[in-house]
Structures are given as C-alpha cells and as structure tokens.
Design a protein around this motif. Sequence first.
Motif, PDB file in Angstrom:
ATOM      1  N   ILE A  56       0.866  -1.172   0.000  1.00 52.23           N
ATOM      2  CA  ILE A  56       0.000   0.000   0.000  1.00 52.23           C
ATOM      3  C   ILE A  56       0.906   1.226   0.000  1.00 52.23           C
ATOM      4  CG2 ILE A  56      -1.728   1.303   1.276  1.00 52.23           C
ATOM      5  CD1 ILE A  56      -2.714  -1.363   2.417  1.00 52.23           C
ATOM      6  N   VAL A  57       0.786   2.048  -1.044  1.00 50.17           N
ATOM      7  CA  VAL A  57       1.693   3.184  -1.170  1.00 50.17           C
ATOM      8  C   VAL A  57       1.073   4.505  -0.737  1.00 50.17           C
ATOM      9  CG1 VAL A  57       3.205   2.193  -2.908  1.00 50.17           C
ATOM     10  CG2 VAL A  57       1.133   3.361  -3.620  1.00 50.17           C
ATOM     11  N   ARG A  58      -0.227   4.668  -0.874  1.00 51.81           N
ATOM     12  CA  ARG A  58      -0.890   5.896  -0.453  1.00 51.81           C
ATOM     13  C   ARG A  58      -2.392   5.655  -0.418  1.00 51.81           C
ATOM     14  NH1 ARG A  58       0.331   6.691  -5.914  1.00 51.81           N
ATOM     15  NH2 ARG A  58       2.428   7.410  -5.584  1.00 51.81           N
ATOM     16  N   LEU A  59      -3.114   6.654   0.080  1.00 50.81           N
ATOM     17  CA  LEU A  59      -4.576   6.619   0.089  1.00 50.81           C
ATOM     18  C   LEU A  59      -5.091   7.647  -0.915  1.00 50.81           C
ATOM     19  CD1 LEU A  59      -5.274   6.435   3.910  1.00 50.81           C
ATOM     20  CD2 LEU A  59      -5.229   4.562   2.273  1.00 50.81           C
ATOM     21  N   ARG A  60      -6.246   7.335  -1.505  1.00 52.79           N
ATOM     22  CA  ARG A  60      -6.824   8.233  -2.504  1.00 52.79           C
ATOM     23  C   ARG A  60      -8.314   8.414  -2.229  1.00 52.79           C
ATOM     24  NH1 ARG A  60      -7.955   6.213  -8.302  1.00 52.79           N
ATOM     25  NH2 ARG A  60      -6.169   4.898  -7.879  1.00 52.79           N
ATOM     26  N   GLU A  61      -8.796   9.642  -2.376  1.00 56.87           N
ATOM     27  CA  GLU A  61     -10.227   9.926  -2.276  1.00 56.87           C
ATOM     28  C   GLU A  61     -10.906   9.480  -3.569  1.00 56.87           C
ATOM     29  OE1 GLU A  61     -11.976  11.363   0.232  1.00 56.87           O
ATOM     30  OE2 GLU A  61     -10.210  11.619   1.511  1.00 56.87           O
ATOM     31  N   PRO A  68     -11.179   7.291   2.189  1.00 54.91           N
ATOM     32  CA  PRO A  68     -10.135   7.062   1.182  1.00 54.91           C
ATOM     33  C   PRO A  68      -9.855   5.570   1.001  1.00 54.91           C
ATOM     34  CG  PRO A  68      -9.405   8.634   2.837  1.00 54.91           C
ATOM     35  CD  PRO A  68     -10.693   8.072   3.312  1.00 54.91           C
ATOM     36  N   VAL A  69      -9.472   5.188  -0.194  1.00 61.46           N
ATOM     37  CA  VAL A  69      -9.132   3.802  -0.491  1.00 61.46           C
ATOM     38  C   VAL A  69      -7.629   3.691  -0.723  1.00 61.46           C
ATOM     39  CG1 VAL A  69     -11.384   3.212  -1.438  1.00 61.46           C
ATOM     40  CG2 VAL A  69      -9.632   4.081  -2.949  1.00 61.46           C
ATOM     41  N   ALA A  70      -7.104   2.513  -0.511  1.00 56.07           N
ATOM     42  CA  ALA A  70      -5.664   2.277  -0.655  1.00 56.07           C
ATOM     43  C   ALA A  70      -5.301   2.094  -2.120  1.00 56.07           C
ATOM     44  CB  ALA A  70      -5.268   1.036   0.135  1.00 56.07           C
ATOM     45  N   GLU A  71      -4.113   2.562  -2.445  1.00 51.48           N
ATOM     46  CA  GLU A  71      -3.524   2.312  -3.754  1.00 51.48           C
ATOM     47  C   GLU A  71      -2.435   1.262  -3.564  1.00 51.48           C
ATOM     48  OE1 GLU A  71      -2.052   5.842  -5.556  1.00 51.48           O
ATOM     49  OE2 GLU A  71      -4.031   6.712  -5.796  1.00 51.48           O
ATOM     50  N   TYR A  72      -2.420   0.280  -4.443  1.00 50.17           N
ATOM     51  CA  TYR A  72      -1.494  -0.843  -4.324  1.00 50.17           C
ATOM     52  C   TYR A  72      -0.449  -0.792  -5.428  1.00 50.17           C
ATOM     53  CZ  TYR A  72      -5.090  -2.636  -1.242  1.00 50.17           C
ATOM     54  OH  TYR A  72      -5.994  -2.767  -0.211  1.00 50.17           O
ATOM     55  N   CYS A  73       0.769  -1.129  -5.054  1.00 53.78           N
ATOM     56  CA  CYS A  73       1.882  -1.138  -5.998  1.00 53.78           C
ATOM     57  C   CYS A  73       2.636  -2.459  -5.820  1.00 53.78           C
ATOM     58  CB  CYS A  73       2.794   0.046  -5.700  1.00 53.78           C
ATOM     59  SG  CYS A  73       4.248   0.118  -6.733  1.00 53.78           S
ATOM     60  N   PRO A  74       3.092  -3.073  -6.903  1.00 54.21           N
ATOM     61  CA  PRO A  74       3.943  -4.257  -6.746  1.00 54.21           C
ATOM     62  C   PRO A  74       5.209  -3.891  -5.979  1.00 54.21           C
ATOM     63  CG  PRO A  74       3.231  -4.020  -9.013  1.00 54.21           C
ATOM     64  CD  PRO A  74       2.827  -2.779  -8.304  1.00 54.21           C
ATOM     65  N   ALA A  75       5.663  -4.782  -5.143  1.00 58.84           N
ATOM     66  CA  ALA A  75       6.840  -4.507  -4.313  1.00 58.84           C
ATOM     67  C   ALA A  75       8.069  -4.206  -5.158  1.00 58.84           C
ATOM     68  CB  ALA A  75       7.106  -5.689  -3.387  1.00 58.84           C
ATOM     69  N   SER A  76       8.140  -4.761  -6.348  1.00 66.40           N
ATOM     70  CA  SER A  76       9.298  -4.522  -7.208  1.00 66.40           C
ATOM     71  C   SER A  76       9.326  -3.108  -7.777  1.00 66.40           C
ATOM     72  CB  SER A  76       9.305  -5.533  -8.357  1.00 66.40           C
ATOM     73  OG  SER A  76       8.130  -5.390  -9.127  1.00 66.40           O
ATOM     74  N   ARG A  77       8.192  -2.397  -7.751  1.00 67.34           N
ATOM     75  CA  ARG A  77       8.120  -1.057  -8.337  1.00 67.34           C
ATOM     76  C   ARG A  77       7.966   0.056  -7.316  1.00 67.34           C
ATOM     77  NH1 ARG A  77       4.947  -0.911 -13.897  1.00 67.34           N
ATOM     78  NH2 ARG A  77       6.229  -2.406 -15.001  1.00 67.34           N
ATOM     79  N   VAL A  78       8.113  -0.227  -6.051  1.00 63.01           N
ATOM     80  CA  VAL A  78       7.890   0.793  -5.034  1.00 63.01           C
ATOM     81  C   VAL A  78       8.872   1.941  -5.184  1.00 63.01           C
ATOM     82  CG1 VAL A  78       7.988   1.240  -2.560  1.00 63.01           C
ATOM     83  CG2 VAL A  78       6.799  -0.756  -3.402  1.00 63.01           C
ATOM     84  N   ARG A  79      10.089   1.682  -5.544  1.00 66.22           N
ATOM     85  CA  ARG A  79      11.094   2.748  -5.674  1.00 66.22           C
ATOM     86  C   ARG A  79      10.804   3.672  -6.833  1.00 66.22           C
ATOM     87  NH1 ARG A  79      16.135  -0.863  -4.093  1.00 66.22           N
ATOM     88  NH2 ARG A  79      15.838  -0.722  -1.849  1.00 66.22           N
ATOM     89  N   LEU A  80      10.028   3.217  -7.817  1.00 69.55           N
ATOM     90  CA  LEU A  80       9.730   4.035  -8.984  1.00 69.55           C
ATOM     91  C   LEU A  80       8.594   5.017  -8.743  1.00 69.55           C
ATOM     92  CD1 LEU A  80       9.946   1.309 -11.767  1.00 69.55           C
ATOM     93  CD2 LEU A  80      11.712   2.894 -11.024  1.00 69.55           C
ATOM     94  N   THR A  81       7.813   4.808  -7.683  1.00 74.93           N
ATOM     95  CA  THR A  81       6.695   5.701  -7.400  1.00 74.93           C
ATOM     96  C   THR A  81       7.169   6.914  -6.619  1.00 74.93           C
ATOM     97  OG1 THR A  81       6.162   4.505  -5.390  1.00 74.93           O
ATOM     98  CG2 THR A  81       5.035   3.817  -7.396  1.00 74.93           C
ATOM     99  N   ASN A  82       6.379   7.959  -6.652  1.00 71.28           N
ATOM    100  CA  ASN A  82       6.716   9.192  -5.936  1.00 71.28           C
ATOM    101  C   ASN A  82       6.118   9.174  -4.539  1.00 71.28           C
ATOM    102  OD1 ASN A  82       8.080  10.237  -8.112  1.00 71.28           O
ATOM    103  ND2 ASN A  82       6.254  11.181  -8.965  1.00 71.28           N
ATOM    104  N   VAL A  83       6.434   8.170  -3.767  1.00 75.21           N
ATOM    105  CA  VAL A  83       5.917   8.043  -2.421  1.00 75.21           C
ATOM    106  C   VAL A  83       6.943   8.621  -1.458  1.00 75.21           C
ATOM    107  CG1 VAL A  83       5.161   6.416  -0.659  1.00 75.21           C
ATOM    108  CG2 VAL A  83       4.670   5.965  -3.056  1.00 75.21           C
ATOM    109  N   PRO A  84       6.523   9.517  -0.569  1.00 75.25           N
ATOM    110  CA  PRO A  84       7.493  10.048   0.395  1.00 75.25           C
ATOM    111  C   PRO A  84       7.997   8.946   1.315  1.00 75.25           C
ATOM    112  CG  PRO A  84       5.273  10.827   0.872  1.00 75.25           C
ATOM    113  CD  PRO A  84       5.199  10.078  -0.415  1.00 75.25           C
ATOM    114  N   LYS A  85       9.262   8.984   1.580  1.00 79.51           N
ATOM    115  CA  LYS A  85       9.882   7.964   2.422  1.00 79.51           C
ATOM    116  C   LYS A  85       9.529   8.198   3.883  1.00 79.51           C
ATOM    117  CE  LYS A  85      12.169   6.178  -0.994  1.00 79.51           C
ATOM    118  NZ  LYS A  85      11.274   5.798  -1.998  1.00 79.51           N
ATOM    119  N   CYS A  86       9.364   7.133   4.601  1.00 78.75           N
ATOM    120  CA  CYS A  86       9.041   7.220   6.020  1.00 78.75           C
ATOM    121  C   CYS A  86      10.336   7.392   6.809  1.00 78.75           C
ATOM    122  CB  CYS A  86       8.314   5.965   6.456  1.00 78.75           C
ATOM    123  SG  CYS A  86       7.874   5.963   8.186  1.00 78.75           S
ATOM    124  N   GLU A  87      10.355   8.339   7.695  1.00 77.95           N
ATOM    125  CA  GLU A  87      11.548   8.631   8.475  1.00 77.95           C
ATOM    126  C   GLU A  87      11.589   7.848   9.784  1.00 77.95           C
ATOM    127  OE1 GLU A  87      14.147  10.490   7.555  1.00 77.95           O
ATOM    128  OE2 GLU A  87      13.172  10.766   5.629  1.00 77.95           O
TER     129      GLU A  87
END
Length: 100
Positions: A56-61, A68-87
């Motif tokens: 789950i990479v983010r939530l979307r309205e 909001p519903v979850a957006e799903y990304c394959p684990a192999s492509r997580v680095r290619l998405t513009n998801v902010p990194k968790c600190e």
Amino acid sequence: MRPAGEVRQALLDAALALTTPERSPTQLELAMHAQVGFKAARATVQNMVRSRALVIVRLREVDYRPRPVAEYCPASRVRLTNVPKCELPRVFAAWATSMV
C-alpha cells in the motif's frame, strides 16, 4: 511452495500494468483490469499484501466511497513511485546507537 494461482497472477499483472509514478491502482481497478470477481480480488489482494507481493503506497479519495481507499503497488516497483519515504525507521535506528 505452491505456484501462484490464476487470480493472483492476473492481479499482479494488472498492478504492473496500471502502476505509474503518479498513481497506483485501487482494489476495484485491479479487479476490473484483471477481469476477476470482486470477492476473489479482495481476498487475494489481502493475501498479496500480507505476503508483501503488493504494498500500500498511499490513500486516494474516490467518489464511490466516503473514506479514502488504498492504492497498491507491486513490491518490485515501489522505488519508482513518488511516495514520500518514512523517516520513522531512521529515527529508531539512530536512537539505538550510542551518542558517545
């Protein structure tokens, strides 16, 4: 380990096809693109998240649901998405090291 079933493979192919750096598919979009039933897609997506094949990479309205519903990304492509990194992992890693 058993090979992936038809529904799982179809949902994974749909996730790979629909994932872009700006947007990832929801569970409903995965089911519609993979042409599988909604109940089968829901159970299979939950299993794929638990086994870390999907993330789950983010939530979307959306307009068909009040929350909001979850957006799903394959684990192999997580680095290619513009998801902010968790600190938080970095904070815990720095916290455990000695300061002296």
